[in-house]
Motif scaffolding. Sequence first.
Motif, PDB file in Angstrom:
ATOM      1  N   PHE A 252       0.819  -1.201   0.000  1.00 23.77           N
ATOM      2  CA  PHE A 252       0.000   0.000   0.000  1.00 23.77           C
ATOM      3  C   PHE A 252       0.863   1.264   0.000  1.00 23.77           C
ATOM      4  O   PHE A 252       1.959   1.301   0.579  1.00 23.77           O
ATOM      5  CB  PHE A 252      -0.906   0.021   1.234  1.00 23.77           C
ATOM      6  CG  PHE A 252      -2.154  -0.813   1.110  1.00 23.77           C
ATOM      7  CD1 PHE A 252      -2.472  -1.463  -0.071  1.00 23.77           C
ATOM      8  CD2 PHE A 252      -3.025  -0.954   2.174  1.00 23.77           C
ATOM      9  CE1 PHE A 252      -3.615  -2.219  -0.192  1.00 23.77           C
ATOM     10  CE2 PHE A 252      -4.175  -1.712   2.077  1.00 23.77           C
ATOM     11  CZ  PHE A 252      -4.462  -2.348   0.879  1.00 23.77           C
ATOM     12  N   GLU A 255      -0.986   6.712   1.708  1.00 23.78           N
ATOM     13  CA  GLU A 255      -2.394   7.122   1.779  1.00 23.78           C
ATOM     14  C   GLU A 255      -3.298   5.912   2.001  1.00 23.78           C
ATOM     15  O   GLU A 255      -4.229   5.956   2.809  1.00 23.78           O
ATOM     16  CB  GLU A 255      -2.788   7.843   0.491  1.00 23.78           C
ATOM     17  CG  GLU A 255      -4.237   8.303   0.471  1.00 23.78           C
ATOM     18  CD  GLU A 255      -4.616   8.974  -0.847  1.00 23.78           C
ATOM     19  OE1 GLU A 255      -5.824   9.192  -1.067  1.00 23.78           O
ATOM     20  OE2 GLU A 255      -3.697   9.266  -1.658  1.00 23.78           O
ATOM     21  N   GLU A 256      -3.020   4.822   1.280  1.00 21.81           N
ATOM     22  CA  GLU A 256      -3.830   3.615   1.433  1.00 21.81           C
ATOM     23  C   GLU A 256      -3.658   3.019   2.827  1.00 21.81           C
ATOM     24  O   GLU A 256      -4.631   2.569   3.442  1.00 21.81           O
ATOM     25  CB  GLU A 256      -3.440   2.595   0.363  1.00 21.81           C
ATOM     26  CG  GLU A 256      -3.886   2.998  -1.036  1.00 21.81           C
ATOM     27  CD  GLU A 256      -3.249   2.135  -2.113  1.00 21.81           C
ATOM     28  OE1 GLU A 256      -3.883   1.967  -3.172  1.00 21.81           O
ATOM     29  OE2 GLU A 256      -2.118   1.631  -1.890  1.00 21.81           O
ATOM     30  N   ARG A 259      -5.649   4.897   5.254  1.00 26.28           N
ATOM     31  CA  ARG A 259      -7.077   4.587   5.121  1.00 26.28           C
ATOM     32  C   ARG A 259      -7.423   3.319   5.899  1.00 26.28           C
ATOM     33  O   ARG A 259      -8.453   3.238   6.573  1.00 26.28           O
ATOM     34  CB  ARG A 259      -7.410   4.419   3.636  1.00 26.28           C
ATOM     35  CG  ARG A 259      -8.897   4.510   3.304  1.00 26.28           C
ATOM     36  CD  ARG A 259      -9.121   4.318   1.831  1.00 26.28           C
ATOM     37  NE  ARG A 259      -8.341   5.279   1.041  1.00 26.28           N
ATOM     38  CZ  ARG A 259      -7.950   5.067  -0.213  1.00 26.28           C
ATOM     39  NH1 ARG A 259      -8.214   3.917  -0.802  1.00 26.28           N
ATOM     40  NH2 ARG A 259      -7.282   6.000  -0.846  1.00 26.28           N
ATOM     41  N   VAL A 277     -11.165   0.101   1.043  1.00 30.19           N
ATOM     42  CA  VAL A 277     -10.113  -0.852   1.389  1.00 30.19           C
ATOM     43  C   VAL A 277     -10.221  -2.100   0.515  1.00 30.19           C
ATOM     44  O   VAL A 277      -9.210  -2.632   0.041  1.00 30.19           O
ATOM     45  CB  VAL A 277     -10.172  -1.211   2.886  1.00 30.19           C
ATOM     46  CG1 VAL A 277      -9.210  -2.350   3.211  1.00 30.19           C
ATOM     47  CG2 VAL A 277      -9.844   0.009   3.740  1.00 30.19           C
ATOM     48  N   ALA A 280      -8.702  -1.291  -2.781  1.00 30.97           N
ATOM     49  CA  ALA A 280      -7.243  -1.211  -2.709  1.00 30.97           C
ATOM     50  C   ALA A 280      -6.614  -2.600  -2.615  1.00 30.97           C
ATOM     51  O   ALA A 280      -5.585  -2.877  -3.246  1.00 30.97           O
ATOM     52  CB  ALA A 280      -6.824  -0.353  -1.520  1.00 30.97           C
ATOM     53  N   ARG A 284      -4.028  -4.259  -5.406  1.00 25.72           N
ATOM     54  CA  ARG A 284      -2.672  -4.663  -5.019  1.00 25.72           C
ATOM     55  C   ARG A 284      -2.461  -6.174  -5.084  1.00 25.72           C
ATOM     56  O   ARG A 284      -1.439  -6.686  -4.626  1.00 25.72           O
ATOM     57  CB  ARG A 284      -2.363  -4.164  -3.599  1.00 25.72           C
ATOM     58  CG  ARG A 284      -2.389  -2.655  -3.452  1.00 25.72           C
ATOM     59  CD  ARG A 284      -1.301  -1.980  -4.271  1.00 25.72           C
ATOM     60  NE  ARG A 284      -1.335  -0.517  -4.112  1.00 25.72           N
ATOM     61  CZ  ARG A 284      -0.458   0.304  -4.651  1.00 25.72           C
ATOM     62  NH1 ARG A 284       0.501  -0.177  -5.405  1.00 25.72           N
ATOM     63  NH2 ARG A 284      -0.557   1.609  -4.467  1.00 25.72           N
TER      64      ARG A 284
END
Length: 329
Positions: A252, A255-256, A259, A277, A280, A284
């Motif tokens: 991540f 920023e991720e 979060r 989430v 994301a 990834r």
Amino acid sequence: MSARTAVPHLSDIQGPIRARLDTVVDEIRRIVVSDFAPVETVNEYLMKIRGKLFRPGLVLLCDELNGTPTPHAETLAAIIELVHLATLVHDDAVDHSVLRRGMPTVNALWSHQVAIIMGDYLYSRSITEITRLRNLEYIQVIADAANAMTVGEMRQLSSHDALEFSETDYNRLIEAKTASLMAAACELGALTGAPEHRDRLRTFGHELGMAFQVADDLLDYTADSAVTGKPTGLDLREHKVTLPLIHALPLFSAEERARVEALFADPEPSDEAIAGVVRAVRERGGLDFAHGRAMEYAQRAEQALEGLPQGPALEALRAGIVYAIERRR
């Protein structure tokens, strides 16, 4: 694994043992019956929300591997289901969950105390019943599985920083909480009907359980809620870290990561936060990674079945592997 054109239905897998599963349900009711009205009221509710009898089915299929059903298998299958049900009742109380399979949990309908006591009751009735069979090996298998599940739950509670949970930690947890009971189910079936295949079937159950739990955790990121049409995200909502997030987290951006940390700090994260989430994690590669792991365990489960007696029971066990990793709920 060999390719299949469609995911088998559980009803097809359980076809060879359908009549025996009806007997298992009767055995469950016989074992837990109580003349104390408060206990019986909760018992009746639990019978309405019981699961699909996947684990009892494993007992019976392993029992029939050599072609002939044997005594005690239905009772052992009922005991396996009751131990499983006891762990679910306890887990819901520990996690303060209000729903289980879309239905209110025991602690939501009654109280936290009632849930703990009823879980204990189911365990105690299981142990009482298995001692009646007067076979020390049966008792040892169940005792080892119950101990593993208890330690697994305590290990999870002792994890102080959820986001530091590693893949090794995760594997140890699902081995204790899921694979141990599936391994026990297969081992008990082997003890009654195919003792010469005991080790192989126990290994099969363990690998199947690992695959089952990884796939189950993956579903939390992929299965749609009937209401919202979006991933349910229940594990994230309860601040549980599973394999998709474990893999994605080191990849991540700052920023991720922030979060995710905000979501885990929020007692009641919003649907939008959860969806962010989930998105994301998917981007990834967390979902693909978890699916790959489930396939690895599934392949090892299939390898454990190589060379075992051909017949409907073996084919059903093989189909159970596909069901475990490809089911949609």
